[in-house]
Design an enzyme around this catalytic site. Structure first.
Site, PDB file in Angstrom:
ATOM      1  N   GLU B  93       0.883  -1.421   0.023  1.00 27.49           N
ATOM      2  CA  GLU B  93      -0.067  -0.169   0.116  1.00 27.49           C
ATOM      3  C   GLU B  93       0.896   1.279  -0.040  1.00 27.49           C
ATOM      4  O   GLU B  93       0.602   2.369  -0.712  1.00 27.49           O
ATOM      5  CB  GLU B  93      -0.904  -0.011   1.328  1.00 27.49           C
ATOM      6  CG  GLU B  93      -2.152  -1.113   1.301  1.00 27.49           C
ATOM      7  CD  GLU B  93      -1.582  -2.465   1.269  1.00 27.49           C
ATOM      8  OE1 GLU B  93      -0.411  -2.746   1.846  1.00 27.49           O
ATOM      9  OE2 GLU B  93      -2.417  -3.465   1.133  1.00 27.49           O
ATOM     10  N   HIS B 163     -12.072  -6.361   7.460  1.00 27.20           N
ATOM     11  CA  HIS B 163     -12.628  -6.171   6.336  1.00 27.20           C
ATOM     12  C   HIS B 163     -13.924  -5.203   6.663  1.00 27.20           C
ATOM     13  O   HIS B 163     -14.945  -5.314   5.911  1.00 27.20           O
ATOM     14  CB  HIS B 163     -13.119  -7.351   5.738  1.00 27.20           C
ATOM     15  CG  HIS B 163     -12.135  -8.410   5.195  1.00 27.20           C
ATOM     16  ND1 HIS B 163     -11.029  -9.244   5.840  1.00 27.20           N
ATOM     17  CD2 HIS B 163     -11.611  -8.426   3.969  1.00 27.20           C
ATOM     18  CE1 HIS B 163     -10.393  -9.640   5.358  1.00 27.20           C
ATOM     19  NE2 HIS B 163     -10.542  -9.359   4.259  1.00 27.20           N
TER      20      HIS B 163
END
Lengths: 461, 358
Positions: B93, B163
């Site tokens: 990321e 999530h």
């Protein structure tokens, strides 16, 4: 060695695919400093990467069925011999140099030619950088600027790398490369303005001294985090590639920076994106007080390139001619082959980390002295330039006195210049001033009116 | 504006719990335009198609975006615009955002996808220390305003710790970036196009629960919705409710239920969290005298706290009750306990009643 030979023969058969300058390199290059030791580097130009890999494996014991595993990314041969890859090669990766410690050209070097004009300019700029550092350092010690950080001992990496690049190449610096900006024409006055944080500072007085940046000179503004520029350089390089520019991105970091996640991110992205970017790692032995033994256990930085699928070279960072040659060649490779190159420059941080540091607390003075005197990159290059008959004592005196005068004048001017106006505190957070900042500016101005003595008197309101 | 709920596999079970938000803020001439029933995922996809089509210097990249992405938001982009403009990146990321900053700084529109907002943290340094300060620190010599970071956020009913999170508040503490969250397909398309074209770096959180659940009529053409402008999506007189993203769907249902009990709620979609539209919220609270903020992120240090403090500063004498916050609880996002963690309809309804009867 067998592996190397196979690799080499493979490269030689590929020669006709190479641009002229690379081919000529191959003819004259001695193997130990060969920039193309990695045969896999050519995999992109071959129909199958797997075949190239398989050939390399002839020196390991393969199982009798000669079977391979057809794995995503290419075929891998099986072996019946359980053998771990060692943590390092028997010999450390050698360090390419063109000049010895006395400034004599070493035999059989394949350095890139440097003209008299270029050499003199390089030497002059190295002296300028050195002088700027010593004077600004003193100015900080006198309390006239808040902070300073020298590049002492690393003048060759600074100036020679800059000299080997084109002005169109985009620089994403760490913070110990002001020489690149100097080379590109950022004036001593501009350096001084930034260090004093006055209204002429392009950064509007918002950052600590030495956080230079100049759009005109394709030199991204310095930020203090030590490796964030590395993945950014890949993005910049990708843009250059997509725009079809004949330029590359060049980014710097130190040995300490190589431990950051961004180093991994940058190198891995560069390889995968096939981005024309040159990574120059100044391995100067020390990250503040952390020596390289405490930083990594690999053979420095150079060996990391191969793990990412990147060509790499180790160069004597105190040999301006070697740095120039390596960077010049790396740039050509990056642009023509659309691929990254990693350069590890072995150098030494002769100065303290910054004016907030006293490095004699954690490293022997002898060590500093050795690098300052015996391995001084400026003196070494000077000897070579002198020996060529391009420089003499008179030039030296003139140069030094001239730079000193310029610096003294620049400091005087920068010190007298006004601070940036208060509105510059609020501008540029966004492209336009949002309502919360408008409100805060209004409130702050009221407070200043009420308590003027709480605030600096030299900031125009 | 017609709305409907589509049921897709595992999403079926969610439908009874979560609706979606209607949108009333499309341009006046929307009725003349060609409209198509789209879910939020397709609306994002359409925005990306338009962004790539209208600017040849725009790029879409991130983990798995090339084949269409794990949520299918980037479907068809690589085929249409080529693998050089729409591509997979390594799973890193900080690399994705760092790369995006460099690309944007060269004058491109870099549209980066972080696969889940839960995984944005490795990129925190690049966002906070680099993207946000890029313009300021250079004295406006450089900027990475072309950078937009898309990340699906929020609960989905089965996402557990990693999530489900709503990390918007972390980014609302950072001058120099904008944080935008859409509530519906129409909003998603218009706001995303605005973000991509805005000259500032933006984190755009997409309510992944609504990717397939929320369906509405979306104009097919290229349109943008203004940033830093909140929208009153339901008029009311007794209490102001402020939220964003998926939570608005819950809050809308609350408004309907509260109405049955004789309480008139005014519902505001903040849309842009920083820099946020205080004036719209302030005007509403001055009218209703009461404020409730609801978000999925943990209540402590959530952006609701900022709204609450700001409104108390501006509307103290007009408030008839303490500002209420119905938010996620201060635990990591818990899988089995998700129904307890969430700022559900009845929690909000109860808080509305206590506030109104204070």
């Amino acid at each position: 060695m067998a592996t190397w030979l196979l690799g080499r023969s493979r490269i030689l058969t590929q020669k006709h695919h190479l641009p002229f300058f690379l081919a000529s390199f191959l003819k004259h290059t001695s193997p130990s400093i060969h920039p193309f030791q990695c045969p896999l580097s050519f995999s992109r130009y071959e129909s199958t990467k797997a075949e190239a890999q398989l050939e390399l494996d002839h020196d390991v014991v393969q199982d009798h069925h000669n079977q391979v595993i057809d794995f995503p990314g290419g075929k891998v041969a099986f072996t019946s011999e359980m053998r771990f890859i060692s943590d390092s090669t028997e010999k450390r990766v050698p360090c390419y140099r063109a000049l010895d410690d006395n400034g004599d050209l070493v035999k059989r070097t394949n350095n890139v030619q440097v003209s008299k004009e270029m050499a003199v300019k390089m030497y002059s700029e190295m002296v300028t950088l050195q002088t700027m550092d010593s004077i600004f350092y003193e100015v900080q010690r006198q309390g006239r600027i808040s902070f300073y950080l020298t590049s002492m001992g690393e003048e060759a990496v600074n100036i020679a790398s800059a000299a080997a690049l084109s002005p169109d190449d985009i620089i994403l610096p760490q913070y110990r490369e002001p020489g690149v900006l100097l080379w590109r024409g950022f004036t001593l006055q501009q350096f001084a303005h930034q260090c004093f944080g006055n209204t002429n500072d392009l950064g509007k007085g918002r950052q600590m001294p030495i956080h230079y940046g100049s759009n005109k000179h394709n030199y991204f503004t310095v930020s203090s985090p030590i490796a964030t520029q590395l993945p950014q350089a890949v993005g910049a390089a990708y843009s250059l590639k997509m725009d079809g520019k004949s330029a590359c991105a060049v980014t710097f970091c130190g040995d300490g920076g190589s431990s950051e996640g961004d180093f991994h991110a940058g190198l891995n992205f560069a390889a995968v994106m096939e981005a024309p970017v040159v990574f120059i790692c100044r391995n100067n032995g020390w990250a503040i007080s952390t020596r390289v033994e405490e930083q990594f256990r690999s053979d420095g930085i150079v060996v990391k390139g191969q793990a990412y699928g990147i060509w790499s070279i180790r160069v004597d960072g105190n040999d301006a001619l070697a740095v120039y040659s390596a960077v010049h060649t790396a740039r050509e490779i990056a642009i023509r082959e659309k691929r990254p190159v990693l350069i590890e420059a072995l150098t030494y941080r002769v100065g303290h980390h910054s004016t907030s540091d006293d490095s004699t607390k954690y490293r022997p003075i002898d060590e500093i002295e050795h690098w300052k005197m015996a391995r001084n990159p400026v003196n070494r290059f000077k000897r070579w330039v002198e020996r060529n008959g391009w420089w003499n004592d008179k030039d030296e005196l003139e140069l030094r006195s001239n730079i000193r005068k310029q610096l003294m004048h620049a400091i005087k001017v920068a010190e007298k210049a006004q601070k940036p106006p208060l509105e510059d505190m609020f501008n540029d957070v966004y492209d336009q001033l949002p309502s919360n900042l408008q409100e805060q500016e209004r409130l702050l101005r009221k407070t200043i009116e009420k308590h003027p003595k709480d605030y600096p008197s030299d900031v125009p309101l | 504006m017609s709305t409907c709920v589509r049921k897709f596999g595992r999403w079926v079970s969610l439908v009874s719990k979560r609706g979606f938000s209607t949108s009333t803020c499309i341009q006046e001439d929307a009725s003349q335009q060609s409209l198509k029933s789209l879910n939020l995922c397709s609306a994002v996809n359409q925005a990306l198609h338009i962004a790539l089509d209208t600017d040849p210097r725009s790029y879409v990249f991130g983990e798995d975006v090339s084949f269409g992405g794990v949520f299918r938001c980037t479907t068809g982009l690589a085929d249409r615009f080529g693998k050089q403009r729409v591509f997979n990146t390594p799973l890193c990321e900080q690399g994705i955002v760092g790369f995006g900053i460099g690309l944007a700084a060269m004058g491109n529109r870099a549209i980066a996808e972080i696969q889940f907002a839960d995984y944005i943290f490795p990129a925190f340094d690049q966002i906070v220390n680099e993207a946000a300060k890029f313009r300021y620190r250079s004295g406006n010599q450089f900027n990475c305003g072309g950078l937009t970071i898309r990340a699906p956020y929020g609960a989905v009913g089965h996402g557990g710790h990693y999530h489900s999170q709503s990390p918007e508040a972390f980014f609302c503490h950072v001058p120099g970036i904008k944080v935008v969250i859409p509530r519906s397909p129409q909003q998603a398309k218009g706001l995303l196009l605005s973000c991509i074209r805005d000259p500032n770096p933006i984190v755009f959180f997409e309510p992944k629960w609504l990717y397939r659940l929320a369906v509405e009529e979306v104009p097919e053409d290229d349109y943008m919705l203004p940033l830093s402008e909140a929208e009153v999506i339901r008029q009311g007189t007794d209490i102001t409710l402020v939220g964003w993203g998926a939570q608005l769907a819950i809050m809308e249902q609350v408004c309907i239920d509260a109405e049955k009990e004789g309480i008139s709620c005014e519902l505001i979609d903040l849309k842009t969290l920083i820099p946020w539209d205080k004036e719209t919220v302030e005007a509403s609270v001055k009218k209703t005298g009461r404020l409730l903020i609801s978000h999925e992120a943990p209540v402590t240090g959530g952006f609701g706290a900022e709204i609450s403090a700001s409104i108390v500063e501006r509307c103290f004498t007009r408030l008839e009750a303490p500002v209420a916050r119905i938010c996620g609880l201060d635990t990591p996002f818990p899988l089995v306990f998700e129904p307890y963690y969430m700022p559900t309809k009845n929690k909000i309804l109860d808080a509305i009643k206590s506030t109104v009867n204070y």
